[in-house]
Enzyme design. Sequence first.
Site, mmCIF file in Angstrom:
data_model
loop_
_atom_site.group_PDB
_atom_site.id
_atom_site.type_symbol
_atom_site.label_atom_id
_atom_site.label_comp_id
_atom_site.label_asym_id
_atom_site.label_seq_id
_atom_site.Cartn_x
_atom_site.Cartn_y
_atom_site.Cartn_z
ATOM 1 N N HIS A 1 0.837 -1.204 0.000
ATOM 2 C CA HIS A 1 0.000 0.000 0.000
ATOM 3 C C HIS A 1 0.876 1.261 0.000
ATOM 4 C CE1 HIS A 1 -3.891 1.967 1.722
ATOM 5 N NE2 HIS A 1 -3.131 2.896 1.147
ATOM 6 N N HIS B 1 1.438 5.251 -2.146
ATOM 7 C CA HIS B 1 0.953 6.229 -3.125
ATOM 8 C C HIS B 1 2.178 6.805 -3.831
ATOM 9 C CE1 HIS B 1 -3.143 6.148 -1.445
ATOM 10 N NE2 HIS B 1 -2.512 5.921 -0.304
ATOM 11 N N LEU B 2 2.324 6.499 -5.113
ATOM 12 C CA LEU B 2 3.524 6.950 -5.831
ATOM 13 C C LEU B 2 3.249 8.180 -6.705
ATOM 14 C CD1 LEU B 2 5.275 3.536 -6.662
ATOM 15 C CD2 LEU B 2 5.480 4.959 -4.625
ATOM 16 N N ASN C 1 -5.110 6.302 -6.678
ATOM 17 C CA ASN C 1 -5.688 7.653 -6.525
ATOM 18 C C ASN C 1 -4.730 8.725 -7.032
ATOM 19 O OD1 ASN C 1 -3.935 7.335 -4.338
ATOM 20 N ND2 ASN C 1 -5.131 8.646 -2.979
ATOM 21 N N HIS D 1 -10.889 1.058 1.778
ATOM 22 C CA HIS D 1 -10.634 2.201 2.656
ATOM 23 C C HIS D 1 -11.949 2.421 3.404
ATOM 24 C CE1 HIS D 1 -9.236 6.550 3.321
ATOM 25 N NE2 HIS D 1 -10.522 6.589 3.637
ATOM 26 N N ASN E 1 -4.997 9.890 7.384
ATOM 27 C CA ASN E 1 -6.328 9.301 7.335
ATOM 28 C C ASN E 1 -6.233 7.797 7.074
ATOM 29 O OD1 ASN E 1 -9.077 9.065 7.276
ATOM 30 N ND2 ASN E 1 -9.282 9.693 5.134
ATOM 31 N N ASP F 1 1.380 2.771 3.652
ATOM 32 C CA ASP F 1 0.493 3.878 3.264
ATOM 33 C C ASP F 1 1.325 5.141 2.987
ATOM 34 O OD1 ASP F 1 -1.746 5.245 2.519
ATOM 35 O OD2 ASP F 1 -2.707 5.273 4.479
ATOM 36 N N HIS G 1 3.492 14.292 0.281
ATOM 37 C CA HIS G 1 2.834 15.577 0.028
ATOM 38 C C HIS G 1 3.898 16.664 0.004
ATOM 39 C CE1 HIS G 1 -1.318 14.305 0.119
ATOM 40 N NE2 HIS G 1 -1.099 13.616 1.223
HETATM 41 O O1 DOR Z 1 -3.536 9.775 4.861
HETATM 42 C C1 DOR Z 1 -3.850 9.326 3.771
HETATM 43 N N1 DOR Z 1 -3.291 9.774 2.634
HETATM 44 N N2 DOR Z 1 -4.797 8.389 3.718
HETATM 45 C C2 DOR Z 1 -5.308 7.953 2.558
HETATM 46 O O2 DOR Z 1 -6.163 7.098 2.578
HETATM 47 C C3 DOR Z 1 -4.844 8.534 1.276
HETATM 48 C C4 DOR Z 1 -3.502 9.103 1.390
HETATM 49 C C5 DOR Z 1 -3.111 9.990 0.245
HETATM 50 O O3 DOR Z 1 -3.312 9.591 -0.904
HETATM 51 O O4 DOR Z 1 -2.531 11.047 0.482
#
Ligand code: DOR
Length: 441
Positions: A79, A81-82, A113, A197, A296, A323, A327
């Site tokens: 899990h 996010h790239l 996403n 989720h 989250n 996860d 950012h």
């Molecule tokens: O904290 C989170 N960031 N929870 C998620 O489910 C998505 C993720 C994101 O894509 O930034």
Amino acid sequence: MSNPKKKKEILNQPLEFELAILGGRVIDPESRFDRIADIFVHDGLIKEISSRKTTTRIGAKEVIDAKGKIVVPGLIDMHAHLREPGREDEETIYTGSCSAVAGGFTSVCCMPNTEPPIDNQEAVKFVYVKAKEAKCKIVCVGAVTKGEKGEELTEILDLVQAGVVAISDDGKPVSSSQVMRNALEYCKMFNLPIISHCEDLNLSSGGVMHEGFVSTSLGMNGIPSIAEEVMVARDLKLAEFTGGRVHIAHVSTQGSVDLIREAKKRGIKVTCETTPHHFTLTDESVKTFDTNAKVNPPLRTRKDVEAIKKGLKDGTIDSIATDHAPHSVEEKEVEFDFAPFGMVGLETAFGLVVTELVNKKILTWPQAIAKLTINPSRILNLKGGRIKRDFPADLTIIDPKASWIVNPSQFKSKSKNSPFGGKKLRGRVCYTIVDGKIVFP
Ligand code: DOR
């Protein structure tokens, strides 16, 4: 695991291996192998795992002295996010892979996403083209619904044919029970898990941290535990009803752990993961208004952290996933309420597992490694996660005693949003090996 006949064959041949890893404690949770052994690699595959004393008769182009180290199957993060396509300023598949191998991961599963979301065959193909340049293996998760809008199912067969290993609208829930039911029924045909989720948006809306004593004292809007738990309960019921496979992402509350434990006892096809931040931190971390602690599902209470550790120990929680959610500084350096949810995790996950779980005797080494290797591999039907003859030589070599201080500015990830800066961790990745090639350091 070592076959004496085969060993003799090898000793009688003047075989030159590409890589030999000598004298490490080799842990393979699947075969319950846990001994000092040598591993020999050729053509990208594991060719020999032998407990005997190394002889000079077996040559290798490259030799790693692994005495005092632990050699495990390459770690798998199911899990992450790239951010590619769309937010290449925050991460790309390549930079994410650099971060992954620095953290000991040889396979990373990227979430859909992105901008636009990975909800069609061309988008999946795009990920796999980019993945060719990556330092580790990348596997792709496709979206459950078009545009991750929660309304219309994607062409799941197309996604499967393009190579997705699961589907998920992660970042958002699949709010409609009807859509989730259809997705579970459809995915059954492909033995494909749905990574859910779990968040009831009616209950969580407007919340920025866990709803409880700390949020009240800070005057912040809360996300109650029940927002996660009602959706976990719904998905368990739907999985039971349809016979489909559901995998609950980033479990964060005691109630969720209890529900999943009971569902497993009843034979429902459910698996789940938690994250290093959910077994390490509590909502107290938000008291400094550090937006890097905004995630989250949110960081919960001590009671939840203890329940998660219990769930890890008794096997309710199958896997540990990062996860990893990069950012940009600009987006995180704002008032807490306005910052996006998420923290990077690929480079701190392993150290947190060692420091918080292994060294505190919550998990044994083989149990901890299983949750980072063979368990996610089984959930996603992958080949990796094992140390086995003729299987890909994806390996991670770790120094269990080394300690280090987390310094986000040195992360290989493009983003630095970690709340763990300055924390002392035990357990350091010495080498990451993918298909027999050293990709880290
Ligand atoms: O904290 C989170 N960031 N929870 C998620 O489910 C998505 C993720 C994101 O894509 O930034």
